[in-house]
Design a protein around this motif. Structure first.
Motif, PDB file in Angstrom:
ATOM      1  N   ASN A 142      -1.208   7.935   3.003  1.00  0.00           N
ATOM      2  CA  ASN A 142      -0.827   6.546   3.250  1.00  0.00           C
ATOM      3  C   ASN A 142      -1.154   6.095   4.677  1.00  0.00           C
ATOM      4  OD1 ASN A 142       0.160   4.089   2.232  1.00  0.00           O
ATOM      5  ND2 ASN A 142       2.199   4.439   3.082  1.00  0.00           N
ATOM      6  N   ARG A 148      -4.986  10.620   1.601  1.00  0.00           N
ATOM      7  CA  ARG A 148      -3.918  10.343   0.630  1.00  0.00           C
ATOM      8  C   ARG A 148      -2.531  10.565   1.233  1.00  0.00           C
ATOM      9  NH1 ARG A 148      -8.081   8.810  -1.389  1.00  0.00           N
ATOM     10  NH2 ARG A 148      -8.516   8.636  -3.633  1.00  0.00           N
ATOM     11  N   ASN A 203      -6.890   5.512   3.674  1.00  0.00           N
ATOM     12  CA  ASN A 203      -6.182   6.420   2.775  1.00  0.00           C
ATOM     13  C   ASN A 203      -7.053   7.617   2.386  1.00  0.00           C
ATOM     14  OD1 ASN A 203      -3.758   7.100   1.489  1.00  0.00           O
ATOM     15  ND2 ASN A 203      -4.365   6.165  -0.447  1.00  0.00           N
ATOM     16  N   ASN A 249      -0.680   6.507  -3.039  1.00  0.00           N
ATOM     17  CA  ASN A 249      -1.306   6.576  -4.359  1.00  0.00           C
ATOM     18  C   ASN A 249      -2.211   5.379  -4.634  1.00  0.00           C
ATOM     19  OD1 ASN A 249       0.073   9.005  -5.096  1.00  0.00           O
ATOM     20  ND2 ASN A 249       1.911   7.792  -5.482  1.00  0.00           N
ATOM     21  N   THR A 250      -2.291   4.446  -3.688  1.00  0.00           N
ATOM     22  CA  THR A 250      -3.157   3.285  -3.861  1.00  0.00           C
ATOM     23  C   THR A 250      -4.622   3.710  -3.841  1.00  0.00           C
ATOM     24  OG1 THR A 250      -1.541   1.848  -2.761  1.00  0.00           O
ATOM     25  CG2 THR A 250      -3.797   1.038  -2.938  1.00  0.00           C
ATOM     26  N   ASP A 251      -5.382   3.236  -4.807  1.00  0.00           N
ATOM     27  CA  ASP A 251      -6.810   3.548  -4.861  1.00  0.00           C
ATOM     28  C   ASP A 251      -7.504   2.892  -3.675  1.00  0.00           C
ATOM     29  OD1 ASP A 251      -9.418   4.117  -5.501  1.00  0.00           O
ATOM     30  OD2 ASP A 251      -9.527   2.739  -7.209  1.00  0.00           O
ATOM     31  N   TRP A 309      -3.601   3.810   6.708  1.00  0.00           N
ATOM     32  CA  TRP A 309      -4.537   2.701   6.557  1.00  0.00           C
ATOM     33  C   TRP A 309      -4.774   2.100   7.935  1.00  0.00           C
ATOM     34  CZ3 TRP A 309      -6.139   1.672   1.482  1.00  0.00           C
ATOM     35  CH2 TRP A 309      -5.379   2.259   0.473  1.00  0.00           C
ATOM     36  N   LEU A 318       0.825  -1.207   0.000  1.00  0.00           N
ATOM     37  CA  LEU A 318       0.000   0.000   0.000  1.00  0.00           C
ATOM     38  C   LEU A 318       0.858   1.255   0.000  1.00  0.00           C
ATOM     39  CD1 LEU A 318      -2.701  -1.042   2.633  1.00  0.00           C
ATOM     40  CD2 LEU A 318      -2.865  -1.138   0.140  1.00  0.00           C
ATOM     41  N   THR A 319       0.455   2.245  -0.772  1.00  0.00           N
ATOM     42  CA  THR A 319       1.115   3.549  -0.799  1.00  0.00           C
ATOM     43  C   THR A 319       0.041   4.630  -0.760  1.00  0.00           C
ATOM     44  OG1 THR A 319       1.097   3.872  -3.220  1.00  0.00           O
ATOM     45  CG2 THR A 319       2.893   2.533  -2.286  1.00  0.00           C
ATOM     46  N   TYR A 358     -10.738  -1.285  -1.046  1.00  0.00           N
ATOM     47  CA  TYR A 358     -10.589  -1.532   0.383  1.00  0.00           C
ATOM     48  C   TYR A 358     -11.733  -0.891   1.168  1.00  0.00           C
ATOM     49  CZ  TYR A 358      -6.012  -2.827  -1.338  1.00  0.00           C
ATOM     50  OH  TYR A 358      -5.000  -3.405  -2.043  1.00  0.00           O
TER      51      TYR A 358
END
Length: 598
Positions: free
Chosen positions: A471, A469, A466, A416-418, A473, A413-414, A422
């Motif tokens: 990161n 944005r 996120n 920028n992960t959509d 989680w 996960l980053t 999740y």
């Protein structure tokens, strides 16, 4: 492997650790001021130097056994150091705290397999990372043995490192004495940092360190409650407190929770508190603040004394039956030693290998209790669902939200992960819990308990996916609204319900129950930092805690206090801000950390 090789091996590891340490500052940010920047330049190598010294001493001892033992020790110990630091980097980037003894006890404790659930792919990646770290150590050991530089170069490098380490400690000691936030705050960035402080010695010499305007008061002898409760019980209704682990405020909708939403809309005595804040961003602080109505900072003192909340004490004195049914184990964290202390035959764990199985088991046994209880006495029920904590639901469950992620591999996960797959998975888990809640509401109605049972439904904390944005989680990583804003619903028979839009907090629940259900007119000041839920008077500020930090929230402003005297400010989306909470809010809130001590 001789001592020269050991030195250069430790130096190469030292350089690797300095490089890895930059990741912490990539997350927390670099200070633009010259003092902050200078300290960073000294702090990173100064902290890594101590680990390098420790590694050198261990390998030097192994060298006494033999050169091959030292070589294999270098690969083994160096790899272990690399794995530990890499793992801590991962934990910090996800949750903004370091691996500690308490976290390890929780991970390896009886509830570890229930709390920390990772997909198989994550374990595979972790295994590959471990192999990579040990392989890297082996490569550094080979390189160290080929290093040509001898005694003079080693002496020069050692002197430079000692100067850097001395400068790092000297600058921190100065900053501690002068109270320089740009330096003090950074100490929390790197793991296991223990810089030098000379305040005690300087104070003995007649020099008084600069005082901290926001220093947390020290603990003393417990004085909780401040005055004995004077209660005259009247109706003694049944009380059912339901918690959903990791319940986001925006998930209480007719689409995500149709049964619960219908139970709210169709009941004339249901209240919905739309702006409710948990007392923590993790389970320990969230549950503790809900039951004790005081900050999580009192956890150790009350747990050590095994002193249960005044709410639970009063319930016991008024003859209530306790029905405690939690999905996850309640001895890890140790709620059996504080919140639920002194309860006979306390149920510790649920049956099942998955969170949904344990949720269903806890609920099934609670419904059995409703049929088998002593109907001449009121009961206090506690249901705690856990599926949303791991975004789990049964494999054959009809999921309304698609597409959803099959698993959450935190290593991939980053920022920028959509988050959509999740988020959908999370909604499906809450939708599943709602199906169970529908059964509870139906069971209360079928058994004729709907009209004499006070029901409260809330979350221990929220869950971030996120949203900002950045990161983030999960939870316990910041104090943004996504991790601290939770729904609160109350079904209060005989009262005209409705929507309450003023801000409330977990600290307000116990005053409400003690006053209206248990007949205790004591001022809330005697046992709580909150107010009666039904009191619409504005709450100018509230306290929210994590495992490691404390935050004061005033309106949408959040100021976070760490254990080193640093304070950073954010808005409710946890965007850095130059506007802290007011001095009045900060001063008043800090007094609450000592008010229940003598």
């Amino acid at each position: 492997m001789n001592l020269k090789h050991i030195f250069w091996f430790c130096f190469l590891e030292f350089l690797l650790w300095c490089l890895l340490s930059l990741a912490y500052f990539g997350v927390s940010g670099f200070y633009p001021s010259w003092t902050g920047g200078l300290f960073t330049a000294l702090f990173i190598p100064g902290n890594a130097f101590m680990f390098a010294v420790g590694l050198f001493v261990l390998l030097a001892l192994l060298r006494l056994i033999g050169p091959k033992t030292a070589l294999w020790g270098a690969v083994g110990l160096g790899g272990a150091f690399n794995v530990a630091l890499s793992l801590d980097v991962f934990v910090y980037t996800q949750y903004r705290f370091h691996i500690s003894l308490s976290m390890l006890q929780l991970f390896f404790g009886p509830a570890g397999r229930e709390i920390f659930v990772f997909p198989a792919s994550m374990w595979v990646l972790f295994g590959l990372a471990v192999c990579l770290m040990w392989g890297l150590s082996a490569g550094l050991a080979v390189l160290a043995r080929k290093t040509p530089w001898g005694g003079k170069t080693i002496g020069a490098v050692a002197c430079i490192l000692l100067l850097v380490w001395g400068g790092y400690n000297a600058m921190y000691a100065w900053a501690k004495f002068m109270l320089v936030p740009s330096v003090l705050t950074q100490v929390t960035y790197l793991p296991w940092a223990q810089p030098l402080s000379l305040n005690r010695r300087l104070r003995k010499m007649g020099f008084e360190p600069k005082s901290q305007p926001y220093e947390t008061p020290r603990a003393g002898t417990l004085n909780y409650p401040r005055n004995p409760l004077q209660c005259t019980p009247a109706a003694r209704p049944n009380i059912l407190l339901i918690l959903i682990d990791s319940w986001r405020a925006d998930s209480f909708t007719p689409q995500v929770m149709p049964h619960t939403y219908a139970a709210y809309r169709q009941s004339p005595y249901a209240f919905y508190f739309t702006d409710h804040l948990a007392g923590g961003n993790a389970t320990e602080a969230g549950v503790f603040s809900l039951f004790y109505s005081i900050p999580y900072a009192y956890w150790d003192s009350l747990t050590g004394a095994k002193r249960r909340p005044v709410l639970m004490q009063q319930l016991a004195e008024q003859g209530y039956q306790f029905a405690i049914y939690a999905s996850a184990r309640i001895n890890s964290p140790a709620f059996n030693k504080n919140v639920f202390a002194q309860i006979d035959n306390l149920r510790i764990a649920s049956k099942g290998t998955t969170k949904p199985e344990r949720d269903e088991n806890a609920q099934e046994e609670f419904l059995q209790f409703l049929d088998q209880r002593d109907k001449s006495r009121p009961f206090f029920g506690f249901l705690f669902y856990d599926s949303a904590h791991g975004q789990e639901f049964p494999p054959d469950y009809a999921t309304p939200f698609t597409p959803y992620g099959d698993e959450m591999n935190y290593l991939l996960l980053t920022k920028n992960t959509d988050p959509t797959p999740y988020m959908n998975r999370y909604k499906n888990s809450v939708h599943y819990i709602d199906s169970l809640l529908g059964q509870v509401f139906a069971a209360l109605k079928q058994r004729g308990l709907e009209e004499n049972t006070l029901v409260l439904l809330t979350g221990d904390h929220g869950q971030e996916i996120n949203d900002t944005r950045h990161n983030f989680w999960g939870h316990n990583s910041n104090f943004a609204k996504y991790q601290t804003h939770v729904p609160l619903l109350v079904w209060w028979p005989g009262k005209a319900g409705g929507e309450k839009t003023y801000r409330t907090a977990h600290y307000d629940v116990v005053p409400f129950l003690l006053r209206h259900a248990l007949g205790c007119p004591n001022p809330t000041y005697d046992y709580s930092i909150g107010r009666d839920l039904m009191d619409p008077t504005p709450r100018p500020w509230t306290i929210i805690s994590s495992y490691t930090n404390k935050a004061v929230r005033e309106g949408d402003k959040i100021s976070v206090l760490n254990n080193y005297g640093g304070m950073t400010s954010y808005d409710e989306n946890f965007t850095p801000s130059d506007t802290p909470v007011s001095a009045n809010a900060l001063g008043q809130s800090l007094k609450e950390f000592s008010r229940f001590y003598k």
